[in-house]
Design an enzyme around this catalytic site. Structure first.
Site: not given
Length: 194
Positions: A20-21, A97-98, A112, A114, A179
């Site tokens: 959860g960073s 994967i949704l 998202n 990545h 990120e």
């Protein structure tokens, strides 16, 4: 994407699987006065995700779904997100994967992050593959989610230099720091076209 009027913030859900960073940095971003988002719910497929503790600390509602029955779980999630009027979904280390059905319901509203410079190195084990291919740079990408893995429209990227003695672990750590900065910037860019 709806335009923000006055002080209203876009109701956001964050999907997580791990530490959860990125969630922590998105929450810290969301509480800023000038932030365009408010995080209303955190969804995880992992009941042991450390990110759930971050959500709890900030008093954000959490829901856990195992995804053993993907169709049922996705339908439950869609129902909750619709009830909460969620207008943006941020995938932050979400390792499922949704389905294309789920993605269609929130078309253009799922982001998202990545850990590579897409379109290169889609999928898993990106850092090892980047090093194995003797790349000089890697980085991270925020993109809109579509039905093809890591293939949606790119919002923002950040390039990171790969050092001579880089390992997948050191590269992952370096990229993760980037990120944390890139995700909030990408959200602002997407919502305000800054």
């Amino acid at each position: 994407m709806e335009k923000l009027i006055g002080q209203s913030k876009l109701k956001t859900a964050v999907f997580i699987s791990g530490n959860g960073s990125n969630l922590k940095h998105l929450v810290e971003f969301s509480v800023l006065k000038k932030s365009p988002i408010i995080i209303n719910i955190v969804i995880s497929n992992n009941s042991k995700s450390k990110g759930l503790l971050i959500a709890k600390k900030y008093k954000i509602k959490t829901k856990i779904y195992s995804f053993k029955n993907k169709f049922k779980d996705e339908n439950k999630i869609i129902k909750i997100l619709k009830e909460k009027n969620i207008n943006l979904i941020c995938l932050a280390g979400f390792m499922k994967i949704l389905s294309s059905n789920f993605i269609k319901k929130f078309n253009g509203k799922i982001l998202n992050i990545h850990p590579s410079l897409l379109p290169k190195y889609k999928g898993l084990n990106t850092h090892q593959r980047v090093i194995d291919n003797n790349e000089k740079f890697s980085g991270c990408t925020v993109h809109i989610v579509n039905s093809k893995l890591d293939s949606g429209k790119i919002i923002l990227q950040k390039k990171v230099k790969i050092n001579k003695n880089e390992t997948p672990k050191t590269l992952a750590k370096k990229i993760l720091k980037n990120e944390h900065v890139l995700y909030p910037k990408a959200i602002k860019k997407m919502l305000f076209n800054l």
